[in-house]
Scaffold this motif. Structure first.
Motif, PDB file in Angstrom:
ATOM      1  N   GLY A 127     -17.225 -53.131 -36.191  1.00  0.00           N
ATOM      2  CA  GLY A 127     -17.734 -53.515 -37.507  1.00  0.00           C
ATOM      3  C   GLY A 127     -19.236 -53.714 -37.517  1.00  0.00           C
ATOM      4  O   GLY A 127     -19.774 -54.394 -38.386  1.00  0.00           O
TER       5      GLY A 127
ATOM      6  N   GLY B 284     -17.003 -58.498 -43.639  1.00  0.00           N
ATOM      7  CA  GLY B 284     -18.310 -57.876 -43.874  1.00  0.00           C
ATOM      8  C   GLY B 284     -18.822 -57.069 -42.702  1.00  0.00           C
ATOM      9  O   GLY B 284     -19.683 -56.216 -42.859  1.00  0.00           O
ATOM     10  N   GLY B 285     -18.297 -57.337 -41.513  1.00  0.00           N
ATOM     11  CA  GLY B 285     -18.867 -56.726 -40.319  1.00  0.00           C
ATOM     12  C   GLY B 285     -19.903 -57.649 -39.706  1.00  0.00           C
ATOM     13  O   GLY B 285     -20.158 -58.748 -40.219  1.00  0.00           O
ATOM     14  N   GLN B 286     -20.514 -57.186 -38.619  1.00  0.00           N
ATOM     15  CA  GLN B 286     -21.459 -58.045 -37.904  1.00  0.00           C
ATOM     16  C   GLN B 286     -22.751 -57.284 -37.591  1.00  0.00           C
ATOM     17  O   GLN B 286     -22.721 -56.102 -37.285  1.00  0.00           O
ATOM     18  CB  GLN B 286     -20.841 -58.579 -36.622  1.00  0.00           C
ATOM     19  CG  GLN B 286     -20.298 -57.522 -35.667  1.00  0.00           C
ATOM     20  CD  GLN B 286     -19.647 -58.113 -34.424  1.00  0.00           C
ATOM     21  OE1 GLN B 286     -20.002 -59.194 -34.005  1.00  0.00           O
ATOM     22  NE2 GLN B 286     -18.702 -57.387 -33.849  1.00  0.00           N
TER      23      GLN B 286
END
Lengths: 348, 348, 348, 348
Positions: free
Chosen positions: B74, B131-133
């Motif tokens: 992500g 959201g992801g990182q």
């Protein structure tokens, strides 16, 4: 006495000279220059048909892109257990195709056996989604054991692929060595047999860095443009590759270099056979000689500066080596001298 | 009058000569040769510290591997909206990292704005798995707009990265041009500022094909050996790259070539500024000049043989061009002659 | 007489009742609800230590994520040639880890042999970048052959993994069946032996859809949150999984269900052994019985409504079947009745 | 007063009852059971045509597989900047397609603007390999802003896709809510408009876990079987999904549940509009209401037990909120009661 690998050599003088000749001036970038076009036409001429030509940086890239063109979800590609794609590319084919599986299929003399191939393919019926699906077959010409598939042997593999609609890929890192060994044309050794994709290697045979992936099915070419760029294999100054190929093909230099390498291998094989203590593990078809040497002989050769690799003993040789013997690979190239060969065999 | 791109040039004579000088004999393959080692030591000397050096085939490969070292599931990497990694690499960084997302962050003069970067990073809090990182930040030096980050500007980006533990990557396809523009040392422009990874480009500045990914954190080097091989970027005859870099660094040739390219750009900028009908879109810091030309002037130049690209008008220039004007990019290189520049500006 | 697979059964009544009991009202989504927390604590209690618990949709997902946590470029993971990860998951482990290679390592009775494992790992020395690098070992408990690794056998595999720093994964699709077969605790069968990751399956043992990946190394948990979401395995209404596990563990239902399944398998094995024409291919440790049946007996059973699979004859049985015999797999589950078993063996 | 998300609800009683009703007995696994077939036929009936139906575990899986079917190397898919695929799936679409890029295209009221879409697609001409290639367009129905595309608006997007041969995907996580809002048939809202793929969500509308990817082009179905299994989304006990859908469609339950959710949203919107201090940010078309509340009102509601999210203020609302106001999202579901709505609005 360097017999470690044909990529320990540098570049043939004509290759370097061509690079120098094309160093000046300007040329359109990313494979769109006049020299790129000229070389592509030369490929079409050599292969006697339209062919899509994609320069890439390494043989691994050509192989991996070739298998990626055929990949589908859960895909399984078949190759020999010693093939470069499965043994020496650190998972590049799997990476380029996001998880393809390579399934080894063996046979005699380092070649895929057509019957075993058929049997392995049948283990992946399309209605068994759990198992995955067959996607391609890759053969290596010349093989990693220095043998060369005959035209009939290639025919046999293509005949297995056809009803399953599996594209047949040829890893031609030593394409020229195999070609001159068979004494046939590029067309005869590839598409006329049913080969769909070729990794055409120039590096091992006298270039600095000249590899191309060849597609005979032009309908897949557009997609491959994106695949190549996406895998960071599109050179900006592509004429540095085309200049090499231009010289490589001029006056059939490539065939001459391969013939020389093969002749040196034959000389080596002859000398080993004639020696008192050493012998061939099997017949050498191209520029790789597999020799069984006494351990003290190998040590002595290395003391004298010879460089060559130990090789794992394959199953079919099991038990045929004495405890004081070892198996070794000896590779010749365009740069090998008869003198080096002479010095080597004189110690055998 | 070729101002289309610095990769339309060929190779500097000294680069070719070095290739010729190293063409003969044998050398250990796959980056293990003596010349490879010598060049690696030279990199350490130039950067005044230990540095892991990975030769690759293209700038795209160096960039993509750099971002891949930082990737996590992500993952989101940040760059300028015009950066090569997001605009010109056909998704290679996403491919090499199996699905990284590149998020554009703009600022003035083609550079990432540190405040906007901070704000964008904060949009990806680690407790929001949806959201992801954030994983990395990539800046381009010199930028795609021909501007150069000052040391203070690099400091500002590094200061944003540090608390978020994001590695800072520098796409140095035009590293030398930026370096001589700032008149600083490689160390000062990179790790002393907090840059962790550098795509070090030699191709655009007089080599045939000489790119390297540099890592200052040696603990990541072992993994990168596998990543490079797995992405088919490990050359067998690696001395063809090291021979180029050997000549590139000898006697500071690389700095001389970059100074020449920048000087030609300055001359071009000067001439355009002095012309009656043409003007600069913005100041040129290195070897790329962005000029606003009357359409008839551009047409006339092209009739005379000049080659250069139209460029999309960025938002901050919106409305400042007359209907009969166009924006164009003019790139100079080691091969650009003052004569070519003179002929160009005389028509402006 | 359904002995095709334990996933042909539906759900145990208590599992359904728990789903109904938790159907109303509101709960925080994406694994953040109170019931999710309760179940996670129950896992910690059962395993007698802190453990990170990740619900996923399928055993394939748990296995693939487990291997993906260990993946590195050019990575090679080792498993038995009949393991679900290599034989029945359509390349999911390779996909989740972007190109991992699975390398089969066999041994006796469907288990990985520790000596062969050691030998295979040694074929991938870290200084040979071409070959790739070892990353993990996966064992299946109970195995695909219905056998169960003893604690000593797990110890032996862990002892091979440890010096190579390879994480050891247990595919526990039939975890409960193996556990009650050995009559040990979950802790004794896993982390006390050196198992690092467990695919904990509830589906085959009476749940609708309840699978979890368990990590004993909590430092890897944060990354796995992103990996799970990124692979589309994070359920929004996660209580539909936790409600199943809640009932599964209550009053040790899971152990009772597994004991029943194993008992039915034992009854089946006993009956087959006692029969005149049929025999066991090998001893059944858990809930899978492998039987050699006369072809006419198998046909008769199927006429009577029995469903069971033909099974490929493994190498170690080669030649031990008569031409009129076939190998078959018979799987029991929580839903198998003694009556069904009785009817089956009465025909054998 | 839970208005946080429609996936905070549990399952409708009829869904649970169907699961219980199908819990006993045996059924063929992996999507091959009678109930699976029955539900697939029901889909065909509802959509008035042949359609390939793939059950998956999450909406993210359906979306990601949909985009993966269209992926090509260097592929770019277009969606709204607030779309779930780009904002809330942790890079799953990129992961499933090995590096696709998602490009945001905005318009009014949370919908993709067809003119902007056309302009964005044109930025990726197929002869510019550097830029990548367009592969698909994904619209969300109902949108993340609670609006619903009219049939004409879907027509407009399909008209943009068609000449570029881009498949049009509909993320229908709230398919039913949009459908009853428009009062049209599933066929009218999808393939009759030019939609090629639908993520058909049942989870948010009363199921536990019932999501399906629908393909209208059956020629792509075989490949998707492998893609689904390869991504670990093929459930073994698939009847746990089909039992849910069976009840979901029976007697048009799904439409009734969506009508109820939408009616509750309308009631909420009406109450907010009628309130003294609160107002709607924009009109609610389905079951999501976006309200501008005074900060003290929001605090008071939360004190009374209401749960709802703050929402980032979109650009088109910039400046229209007072400093003491905030934007909030309120989501209703099948489980929302008029009483809860009444209590909420009485405090507004």
């Amino acid at each position: 006495m360097i017999f470690s690998s044909d990529n320990w050599s540098g570049a043939h003088a004509a290759i370097g000279a061509s690079l120098m000749a094309h160093a000046g001036g300007y040329a359109s970038n990313y494979g769109t220059g006049d020299l790129d076009r000229k070389v592509e036409k030369k490929f079409a001429e050599i292969f006697e048909r339209d062919v899509a030509v994609f320069f890439v940086g390494t043989g691994t890239a050509a192989n991996s892109l070739a298998l990626a063109t055929a990949h589908r979800a859960g895909g399984v590609a078949f190759c020999h257990s010693q093939a470069h794609v499965i043994a020496d590319e650190c998972g590049a084919p799997e990476f380029f195709s996001h998880g393809a599986r390579l399934k080894p299929v063996d046979g005699t003399r380092g070649k895929i056996g057509p019957d075993r191939l058929e049997a392995e393919i049948r283990r992946f019926p399309l209605d068994n989604v759990q198992g995955g699906q067959p996607t391609a077959v890759s053969l290596t010409q010349a093989t990693e054991r220095g043998t060369v598939y005959s035209l009939a042997e290639i025919d046999a593999l293509a005949a297995v692929c056809r009803p399953h609609k599996l594209p047949l890929h040829m890893d031609g890192a030593r394409f020229a060595n195999a070609l001159v060994s068979l004494d046939v044309t590029p067309a005869e050794m590839t598409w006329k047999r049913g080969v769909d994709l070729v990794s055409f290697g120039g590096t091992k045979n006298g270039c600095w860095c000249a590899e191309a992936l060849l597609l005979f099915d032009l309908s897949k070419a557009q997609e491959l443009h994106f695949m190549r760029k996406r895998s960071a294999q599109l050179f900006s100054k592509s004429r540095f590759v085309s200049a090499q190929f231009d010289a490589y093909f001029a006056g059939d230099l490539w065939l001459d270099l391969a013939r020389h390498a093969n002749a040196m291998a034959a000389l080596l094989a002859e000398g080993i056979t004639a020696s008192k203590t050493s012998r061939l593990a099997w017949q050498a078809d191209a520029n790789q000689v597999f020799a069984i040497l006494k351990k003290d002989v190998a040590a002595k050769l290395r003391q004298q500066g010879a460089i060559f690799y130990d090789w794992p003993v394959p199953q079919d040789l099991d038990g045929s080596l004495a405890p004081d013997e070892g198996l070794h690979r000896l590779v010749t190239s365009f740069a090998t001298s008869a003198d080096d060969v002479g010095r080597f065999v004189s110690t055998c």
